[in-house]
Motif scaffolding. Structure first.
Motif, PDB file in Angstrom:
ATOM      1  N   ASN A 168     100.544  41.640  57.203  1.00 21.56           N
ATOM      2  CA  ASN A 168     100.496  42.178  55.981  1.00 21.56           C
ATOM      3  C   ASN A 168      99.450  43.304  55.834  1.00 21.56           C
ATOM      4  OD1 ASN A 168     101.821  40.179  54.960  1.00 21.56           O
ATOM      5  ND2 ASN A 168     100.331  38.687  54.864  1.00 21.56           N
ATOM      6  N   LEU A 169      99.873  44.398  55.322  1.00 19.34           N
ATOM      7  CA  LEU A 169      99.173  45.668  55.044  1.00 19.34           C
ATOM      8  C   LEU A 169      98.822  45.877  53.811  1.00 19.34           C
ATOM      9  CD1 LEU A 169     101.768  46.487  57.404  1.00 19.34           C
ATOM     10  CD2 LEU A 169     100.391  48.492  57.539  1.00 19.34           C
ATOM     11  N   GLY A 170      97.556  46.304  53.626  1.00 16.67           N
ATOM     12  CA  GLY A 170      97.092  46.706  52.119  1.00 16.67           C
ATOM     13  C   GLY A 170      96.191  45.530  51.622  1.00 16.67           C
ATOM     14  N   ASP A 171      96.364  44.278  52.429  1.00 15.19           N
ATOM     15  CA  ASP A 171      95.627  43.033  51.619  1.00 15.19           C
ATOM     16  C   ASP A 171      94.102  42.831  52.321  1.00 15.19           C
ATOM     17  OD1 ASP A 171      96.257  41.844  54.082  1.00 15.19           O
ATOM     18  OD2 ASP A 171      97.266  40.304  53.415  1.00 15.19           O
ATOM     19  N   GLY A 172      93.701  43.569  53.103  1.00 16.77           N
ATOM     20  CA  GLY A 172      92.069  43.526  53.531  1.00 16.77           C
ATOM     21  C   GLY A 172      92.421  42.470  54.911  1.00 16.77           C
ATOM     22  N   SER A 173      93.558  42.008  55.274  1.00 17.89           N
ATOM     23  CA  SER A 173      93.343  40.911  56.384  1.00 17.89           C
ATOM     24  C   SER A 173      93.222  41.797  57.788  1.00 17.89           C
ATOM     25  CB  SER A 173      94.594  40.123  56.337  1.00 17.89           C
ATOM     26  OG  SER A 173      95.765  40.882  56.659  1.00 17.89           O
ATOM     27  N   LEU A 174      93.518  42.896  57.624  1.00 15.17           N
ATOM     28  CA  LEU A 174      93.524  43.825  59.142  1.00 15.17           C
ATOM     29  C   LEU A 174      92.532  45.016  58.732  1.00 15.17           C
ATOM     30  CD1 LEU A 174      97.599  44.056  59.512  1.00 15.17           C
ATOM     31  CD2 LEU A 174      96.050  42.526  60.687  1.00 15.17           C
ATOM     32  N   SER A 175      91.971  45.294  60.121  1.00  8.52           N
ATOM     33  CA  SER A 175      90.999  46.379  60.069  1.00  8.52           C
ATOM     34  C   SER A 175      91.982  47.667  59.783  1.00  8.52           C
ATOM     35  CB  SER A 175      90.248  46.627  61.103  1.00  8.52           C
ATOM     36  OG  SER A 175      90.902  47.092  62.417  1.00  8.52           O
ATOM     37  N   PRO A 176      90.831  48.625  58.924  1.00  9.99           N
ATOM     38  CA  PRO A 176      91.468  49.961  58.977  1.00  9.99           C
ATOM     39  C   PRO A 176      92.056  50.452  60.316  1.00  9.99           C
ATOM     40  CG  PRO A 176      89.627  49.759  57.580  1.00  9.99           C
ATOM     41  CD  PRO A 176      89.610  48.481  58.260  1.00  9.99           C
ATOM     42  N   ALA A 177      91.414  50.621  61.223  1.00  5.89           N
ATOM     43  CA  ALA A 177      91.984  50.811  62.401  1.00  5.89           C
ATOM     44  C   ALA A 177      93.159  50.375  62.702  1.00  5.89           C
ATOM     45  CB  ALA A 177      90.885  50.765  63.728  1.00  5.89           C
ATOM     46  N   PHE A 178      93.071  48.759  62.862  1.00  5.71           N
ATOM     47  CA  PHE A 178      94.588  48.291  63.066  1.00  5.71           C
ATOM     48  C   PHE A 178      95.607  48.850  62.293  1.00  5.71           C
ATOM     49  CE2 PHE A 178      97.682  45.036  63.933  1.00  5.71           C
ATOM     50  CZ  PHE A 178      97.383  44.239  64.806  1.00  5.71           C
ATOM     51  N   GLU A 179      95.506  48.761  60.901  1.00  8.80           N
ATOM     52  CA  GLU A 179      96.686  49.158  59.841  1.00  8.80           C
ATOM     53  C   GLU A 179      97.072  50.746  60.181  1.00  8.80           C
ATOM     54  OE1 GLU A 179      96.345  48.840  55.839  1.00  8.80           O
ATOM     55  OE2 GLU A 179      95.855  46.599  55.998  1.00  8.80           O
ATOM     56  N   ALA A 180      96.015  51.566  60.566  1.00 10.47           N
ATOM     57  CA  ALA A 180      96.491  52.823  61.057  1.00 10.47           C
ATOM     58  C   ALA A 180      97.223  53.008  62.104  1.00 10.47           C
ATOM     59  CB  ALA A 180      95.120  53.602  61.385  1.00 10.47           C
ATOM     60  N   GLU A 181      97.419  51.983  63.155  1.00 15.38           N
ATOM     61  CA  GLU A 181      98.017  52.016  64.215  1.00 15.38           C
ATOM     62  C   GLU A 181      99.491  51.577  63.727  1.00 15.38           C
ATOM     63  OE1 GLU A 181      97.796  52.835  67.400  1.00 15.38           O
ATOM     64  OE2 GLU A 181      95.600  53.409  67.230  1.00 15.38           O
ATOM     65  N   LEU A 182      99.833  50.659  62.656  1.00 11.06           N
ATOM     66  CA  LEU A 182     100.921  50.166  62.393  1.00 11.06           C
ATOM     67  C   LEU A 182     101.889  51.223  61.353  1.00 11.06           C
ATOM     68  CD1 LEU A 182      99.683  46.447  61.191  1.00 11.06           C
ATOM     69  CD2 LEU A 182     100.806  47.689  63.548  1.00 11.06           C
ATOM     70  N   ALA A 183     100.914  52.162  60.784  1.00  8.85           N
ATOM     71  CA  ALA A 183     101.618  53.053  59.967  1.00  8.85           C
ATOM     72  C   ALA A 183     102.791  53.759  60.363  1.00  8.85           C
ATOM     73  CB  ALA A 183     100.632  54.339  59.439  1.00  8.85           C
ATOM     74  N   GLY A 184     104.147  53.809  59.691  1.00  7.29           N
ATOM     75  CA  GLY A 184     105.039  54.393  60.150  1.00  7.29           C
ATOM     76  C   GLY A 184     105.966  53.684  61.217  1.00  7.29           C
ATOM     77  N   LEU A 185     105.608  52.716  61.836  1.00  6.07           N
ATOM     78  CA  LEU A 185     106.479  52.030  62.567  1.00  6.07           C
ATOM     79  C   LEU A 185     107.680  51.665  61.914  1.00  6.07           C
ATOM     80  CD1 LEU A 185     103.898  49.898  64.571  1.00  6.07           C
ATOM     81  CD2 LEU A 185     104.797  52.058  65.401  1.00  6.07           C
ATOM     82  N   ASP A 186     108.836  51.536  62.811  1.00  7.90           N
ATOM     83  CA  ASP A 186     110.025  51.090  62.016  1.00  7.90           C
ATOM     84  C   ASP A 186     110.665  49.991  63.009  1.00  7.90           C
ATOM     85  OD1 ASP A 186     110.455  53.285  60.060  1.00  7.90           O
ATOM     86  OD2 ASP A 186     110.920  54.508  61.718  1.00  7.90           O
ATOM     87  N   GLU A 187     111.640  49.227  62.414  1.00  9.11           N
ATOM     88  CA  GLU A 187     112.303  48.195  62.920  1.00  9.11           C
ATOM     89  C   GLU A 187     112.727  48.443  64.364  1.00  9.11           C
ATOM     90  OE1 GLU A 187     116.029  45.485  61.780  1.00  9.11           O
ATOM     91  OE2 GLU A 187     114.332  45.768  60.056  1.00  9.11           O
ATOM     92  N   GLY A 188     112.402  47.687  65.696  1.00  5.33           N
ATOM     93  CA  GLY A 188     112.912  47.917  66.715  1.00  5.33           C
ATOM     94  C   GLY A 188     111.762  48.778  67.550  1.00  5.33           C
TER      95      GLY A 188
END
Length: 140
Positions: A34-54
């Motif tokens: 889950n993004l934006g709920d505080g469960s992941l570190s900002p650095a982890f969330e930054a790595e997920l930004a823009g990822l698409d299915e597949g």
């Protein structure tokens, strides 16, 4: 991605020595991040930004951005009498304690000396640099 978005993905967590600490593929159950709920570190969330299915993405995070640094206050010395008499207490055994709201908090027995049991309530990967290998199954 919006602040309420999530990714469903298969994930391998790889240690510095190249061994796999955990894998969702082994269980066949992908993880929900889950993004934006505080469960992941900002650095982890930054790595997920823009990822698409597949998408497949691999990245390494320092301990503070992955599972946190080890906290010496999370290491407790407990009397052996606080554990069930039939429980096998030795280094490496995982024990479970009741947490707030009925949750369970796992702890790892680090040492047994006489009637004293040292239990570490840090996340098992706290203090470690880890590599995450992700394969995005679905974007929500």
């Amino acid at each position: 991605m919006t602040a309420t978005s999530a990714l469903i993905c298969h994930m391998n967590i790889v240690l510095e020595d190249g061994s796999t600490a955990d894998s969702t593929k082994a269980s066949g159950k992908p993880a929900r991040l889950n993004l934006g709920d505080g469960s992941l570190s900002p650095a982890f969330e930054a790595e997920l930004a823009g990822l698409d299915e597949g998408a497949k993405h691999s990245f390494t995070l320092a301990a503070k951005d992955a599972f946190g640094e080890a906290n010496p206050d999370a290491i407790h010395h407990m009397d052996k009498s606080r554990f069930p008499a039939d429980m096998k207490l030795e280094a490496g055994v995982i024990v479970s304690f009741a947490g707030p709201g009925g949750s369970e908090i796992p702890g790892i027995v680090r040492e047994v000396a006489g009637s004293s049991v040292t239990v570490d309530l840090n996340h098992p990967l706290a203090g470690r640099t880890v590599t995450f290998e992700l394969e995005v199954v679905q974007v929500l």
